[in-house]
Structures are given as C-alpha cells and as structure tokens.
Write a protein that holds these residues in place. Structure first.
Motif, PDB file in Angstrom:
ATOM      1  N   HIS A 118      38.687  39.112  50.831  1.00 26.86           N
ATOM      2  CA  HIS A 118      38.761  37.922  49.985  1.00 26.86           C
ATOM      3  C   HIS A 118      40.234  37.718  49.674  1.00 26.86           C
ATOM      4  CE1 HIS A 118      34.412  37.667  48.990  1.00 26.86           C
ATOM      5  NE2 HIS A 118      34.497  38.895  49.477  1.00 26.86           N
ATOM      6  N   ARG A 119      40.623  36.485  49.477  1.00 27.54           N
ATOM      7  CA  ARG A 119      42.004  36.153  49.099  1.00 27.54           C
ATOM      8  C   ARG A 119      41.946  35.467  47.748  1.00 27.54           C
ATOM      9  NH1 ARG A 119      45.645  36.617  53.247  1.00 27.54           N
ATOM     10  NH2 ARG A 119      47.109  35.453  51.988  1.00 27.54           N
ATOM     11  N   ARG A 120      42.916  35.764  46.911  1.00 26.86           N
ATOM     12  CA  ARG A 120      43.001  35.098  45.605  1.00 26.86           C
ATOM     13  C   ARG A 120      44.399  35.239  45.058  1.00 26.86           C
ATOM     14  NH1 ARG A 120      39.425  38.992  41.748  1.00 26.86           N
ATOM     15  NH2 ARG A 120      39.767  37.403  40.214  1.00 26.86           N
ATOM     16  N   LYS A 121      44.686  34.460  44.042  1.00 30.30           N
ATOM     17  CA  LYS A 121      45.958  34.577  43.335  1.00 30.30           C
ATOM     18  C   LYS A 121      45.703  35.276  42.011  1.00 30.30           C
ATOM     19  CE  LYS A 121      48.871  30.915  45.051  1.00 30.30           C
ATOM     20  NZ  LYS A 121      50.065  31.623  45.466  1.00 30.30           N
ATOM     21  N   ALA A 122      46.599  36.174  41.662  1.00 29.82           N
ATOM     22  CA  ALA A 122      46.599  36.808  40.346  1.00 29.82           C
ATOM     23  C   ALA A 122      47.989  36.546  39.800  1.00 29.82           C
ATOM     24  CB  ALA A 122      46.320  38.295  40.450  1.00 29.82           C
ATOM     25  N   ASN A 123      48.053  35.761  38.754  1.00 33.88           N
ATOM     26  CA  ASN A 123      49.322  35.231  38.262  1.00 33.88           C
ATOM     27  C   ASN A 123      49.963  34.490  39.436  1.00 33.88           C
ATOM     28  OD1 ASN A 123      48.837  36.287  35.716  1.00 33.88           O
ATOM     29  ND2 ASN A 123      49.757  38.233  36.257  1.00 33.88           N
ATOM     30  N   THR A 124      51.111  34.887  39.894  1.00 34.51           N
ATOM     31  CA  THR A 124      51.754  34.185  41.016  1.00 34.51           C
ATOM     32  C   THR A 124      51.625  34.959  42.322  1.00 34.51           C
ATOM     33  OG1 THR A 124      53.866  35.265  40.539  1.00 34.51           O
ATOM     34  CG2 THR A 124      53.451  33.127  39.475  1.00 34.51           C
ATOM     35  N   HIS A 125      50.850  36.032  42.332  1.00 33.86           N
ATOM     36  CA  HIS A 125      50.773  36.918  43.485  1.00 33.86           C
ATOM     37  C   HIS A 125      49.564  36.613  44.360  1.00 33.86           C
ATOM     38  CE1 HIS A 125      53.898  39.206  41.528  1.00 33.86           C
ATOM     39  NE2 HIS A 125      53.170  39.171  40.432  1.00 33.86           N
ATOM     40  N   ILE A 143      45.212  44.164  47.448  1.00 36.28           N
ATOM     41  CA  ILE A 143      46.502  44.471  48.054  1.00 36.28           C
ATOM     42  C   ILE A 143      47.423  43.271  47.911  1.00 36.28           C
ATOM     43  CG2 ILE A 143      47.687  45.062  50.208  1.00 36.28           C
ATOM     44  CD1 ILE A 143      44.876  46.039  51.212  1.00 36.28           C
ATOM     45  N   GLU A 144      48.663  43.538  47.484  1.00 39.44           N
ATOM     46  CA  GLU A 144      49.683  42.499  47.460  1.00 39.44           C
ATOM     47  C   GLU A 144      50.672  42.825  48.571  1.00 39.44           C
ATOM     48  OE1 GLU A 144      52.920  40.432  44.515  1.00 39.44           O
ATOM     49  OE2 GLU A 144      52.579  42.584  44.396  1.00 39.44           O
ATOM     50  N   GLN A 145      50.702  41.978  49.590  1.00 41.66           N
ATOM     51  CA  GLN A 145      51.556  42.226  50.754  1.00 41.66           C
ATOM     52  C   GLN A 145      53.038  42.259  50.379  1.00 41.66           C
ATOM     53  OE1 GLN A 145      50.977  43.122  53.730  1.00 41.66           O
ATOM     54  NE2 GLN A 145      48.853  42.626  54.101  1.00 41.66           N
ATOM     55  N   GLU A 146      53.466  41.313  49.551  1.00 36.05           N
ATOM     56  CA  GLU A 146      54.893  41.157  49.245  1.00 36.05           C
ATOM     57  C   GLU A 146      55.522  42.453  48.741  1.00 36.05           C
ATOM     58  OE1 GLU A 146      57.727  38.616  46.211  1.00 36.05           O
ATOM     59  OE2 GLU A 146      55.730  37.864  46.654  1.00 36.05           O
ATOM     60  N   LEU A 168      42.898  44.659  37.410  1.00 35.99           N
ATOM     61  CA  LEU A 168      43.596  43.815  38.380  1.00 35.99           C
ATOM     62  C   LEU A 168      44.565  42.873  37.679  1.00 35.99           C
ATOM     63  CD1 LEU A 168      44.038  42.779  41.235  1.00 35.99           C
ATOM     64  CD2 LEU A 168      42.110  41.217  40.876  1.00 35.99           C
ATOM     65  N   ARG A 169      44.108  42.181  36.634  1.00 40.16           N
ATOM     66  CA  ARG A 169      44.994  41.261  35.921  1.00 40.16           C
ATOM     67  C   ARG A 169      46.142  42.010  35.253  1.00 40.16           C
ATOM     68  NH1 ARG A 169      40.044  38.870  34.786  1.00 40.16           N
ATOM     69  NH2 ARG A 169      39.872  39.883  32.788  1.00 40.16           N
ATOM     70  N   SER A 170      45.857  43.157  34.678  1.00 39.15           N
ATOM     71  CA  SER A 170      46.882  43.935  33.995  1.00 39.15           C
ATOM     72  C   SER A 170      47.934  44.459  34.969  1.00 39.15           C
ATOM     73  CB  SER A 170      46.239  45.104  33.256  1.00 39.15           C
ATOM     74  OG  SER A 170      47.225  45.923  32.698  1.00 39.15           O
ATOM     75  N   SER A 171      47.499  44.983  36.116  1.00 39.55           N
ATOM     76  CA  SER A 171      48.473  45.524  37.067  1.00 39.55           C
ATOM     77  C   SER A 171      49.349  44.423  37.627  1.00 39.55           C
ATOM     78  CB  SER A 171      47.769  46.279  38.191  1.00 39.55           C
ATOM     79  OG  SER A 171      46.987  45.406  38.967  1.00 39.55           O
ATOM     80  N   SER A 172      48.792  43.241  37.815  1.00 36.25           N
ATOM     81  CA  SER A 172      49.580  42.120  38.324  1.00 36.25           C
ATOM     82  C   SER A 172      50.632  41.696  37.293  1.00 36.25           C
ATOM     83  CB  SER A 172      48.651  40.948  38.659  1.00 36.25           C
ATOM     84  OG  SER A 172      49.403  39.900  39.191  1.00 36.25           O
ATOM     85  N   ARG A 173      50.250  41.639  36.013  1.00 40.73           N
ATOM     86  CA  ARG A 173      51.210  41.280  34.963  1.00 40.73           C
ATOM     87  C   ARG A 173      52.295  42.340  34.833  1.00 40.73           C
ATOM     88  NH1 ARG A 173      46.550  39.475  32.261  1.00 40.73           N
ATOM     89  NH2 ARG A 173      46.402  41.437  31.147  1.00 40.73           N
ATOM     90  N   THR A 174      51.927  43.623  34.947  1.00 40.72           N
ATOM     91  CA  THR A 174      52.899  44.712  34.837  1.00 40.72           C
ATOM     92  C   THR A 174      53.938  44.619  35.945  1.00 40.72           C
ATOM     93  OG1 THR A 174      51.252  46.141  33.811  1.00 40.72           O
ATOM     94  CG2 THR A 174      53.170  47.221  34.804  1.00 40.72           C
ATOM     95  N   ARG A 175      53.497  44.356  37.192  1.00 42.90           N
ATOM     96  CA  ARG A 175      54.447  44.226  38.302  1.00 42.90           C
ATOM     97  C   ARG A 175      55.364  43.033  38.087  1.00 42.90           C
ATOM     98  NH1 ARG A 175      49.907  45.068  41.072  1.00 42.90           N
ATOM     99  NH2 ARG A 175      49.867  42.982  41.951  1.00 42.90           N
ATOM    100  N   GLU A 176      54.823  41.925  37.590  1.00 40.64           N
ATOM    101  CA  GLU A 176      55.634  40.717  37.358  1.00 40.64           C
ATOM    102  C   GLU A 176      56.689  40.988  36.281  1.00 40.64           C
ATOM    103  OE1 GLU A 176      57.213  37.188  38.024  1.00 40.64           O
ATOM    104  OE2 GLU A 176      55.579  38.055  39.194  1.00 40.64           O
ATOM    105  N   THR A 177      56.302  41.673  35.212  1.00 36.74           N
ATOM    106  CA  THR A 177      57.255  42.001  34.151  1.00 36.74           C
ATOM    107  C   THR A 177      58.340  42.939  34.695  1.00 36.74           C
ATOM    108  OG1 THR A 177      55.521  41.790  32.487  1.00 36.74           O
ATOM    109  CG2 THR A 177      57.474  43.044  31.856  1.00 36.74           C
ATOM    110  N   ALA A 178      57.960  43.934  35.489  1.00 35.54           N
ATOM    111  CA  ALA A 178      58.947  44.867  36.050  1.00 35.54           C
ATOM    112  C   ALA A 178      59.918  44.121  36.953  1.00 35.54           C
ATOM    113  CB  ALA A 178      58.229  45.968  36.841  1.00 35.54           C
TER     114      ALA A 178
END
Length: 185
Positions: A118-125, A143-146, A168-178
């Motif tokens: 499945h493909r989806r966006k989480a925040n901007t990822h 998985i986030e390819q980038e 999933l939402r939390s890990s995506s926000r954490t990576r964006e903040t980092a």
C-alpha cells in the motif's frame, strides 16, 4: 500451483531463505520451535481472551500464516529499499511492486494499492507498507524510501491495531523534527 510445489515450500526457498529470514515460518509446527505469542481479543468482561484457534486454516496461508520477528520483518524491508542488493528482487521488479495500481476510494489517508504494498503519505513522507492481522495478532510495516527508514510493529491484541497507526504517525513526526533540527545546525 504454478510450480507444483507447496506454498510453504515456495515461500521458504524463494523468499525466506534468500532474504536471510531465519525466524520467519509458515507452519504451526515450525512456530513451536521459536518464541511466539498467542493473539488476544477484548473480552466482554473488559479483559482479554485468546481466540478459539491459534491460526487461520491452512488454505488461507497467503492471507496470514507467516510468523516473523520484528527483526526479520525489517530485514525483509531492506530488500525493498532503493539500491538494495538483488538477492531477492531485481530493481525492475521492486519498482513494479511499488508502483500504484489502484487508488482506494474514499480513503481519508490517501491510500493507494500497488502489488502487495500500500502507498500513503504520512505528514510529507511517501510510504510503502502493509498491515494486517488475524486470530488476535496484528502487524504493520511501513518504509520510507527517501531516508531508508522502516517501521515495524507487531501486536498480540487486536485492539492494538490503533496503536500501530499512532506509532506510524509518531515516527514520521519524529523524523521530520530531526530533519528540521539538522537543517538548522
């Protein structure tokens, strides 16, 4: 059917062994040789109850009889990253598997389906992944390819499927903040 071999044997010889997934199995007698957990459902008394049977019937094998550790799931994910070795998949097959084939109608999360993913966006990822569960157990892999990041959550309580989405939402926000912090320094 195509090879004349049993599904379990094909999965083991064509996917699990080449990918180095030593703690992933498909048969109940194999599961007993590894640490494992019984799934649970919320019970009427507010507690938890085990399902009436351990797994789905064998004919439903492709729909959810694989049992894996989180480390094996993440190891499997590594074979789906851009630039991964070709032990399991050629780059062309990897791209084909990750290409959107169908958009999910009325999806609040802009989910699209590819071949097994499945493909989806989480925040901007942009993410590829798969979730599922049966007999009181659930699993999630995104998985986030980038960034080459994989997030895996395995639960043995079906009420915990919402927990997987929160992770999933939390890990995506954490990576964006980092990333923002790294860009500022």
């Amino acid at each position: 059917v195509v090879t004349g071999e049993l599904w379990d044997d094909v999965i083991a010889t064509r996917i699990l062994q080449p990918a180095g997934l030593r703690q992933t199995v498909s048969l109940p007698e194999q599961v007993l040789l590894h640490e494992n957990a019984v799934g649970h459902f919320p019970s009427e008394d507010g507690g938890w109850a085990a399902p009436p049977m351990w797994s789905v019937p064998r004919m439903a094998g492709p729909a959810g009889t694989l049992c894996a550790t989180a480390s094996d799931v993440v190891r499997f994910a590594a074979h789906h990253l851009d630039g991964a070795d070709e032990t399991l998949l050629s780059p062309a097959t990897r791209t084909l598997m990750q290409t959107t084939a169908v958009a999910v109608a009325d999806s609040e999360i802009d989910e699209r389906c590819a071949l097994g993913w499945h493909r989806r966006k989480a925040n901007t990822h942009e993410l590829i992944g798969h979730t599922g569960g049966n007999m009181g157990q659930g699993g999630m892999l995104w998985i986030e390819q980038e960034s080459g990041t994989a997030v895996c959550v395995l639960v043995n309580g079906m009420a915990d499927m919402q927990l997987m989405e929160r992770v999933l939402r939390s890990s995506s926000r954490t990576r964006e903040t980092a990333r923002r912090c790294a860009a500022r320094s």
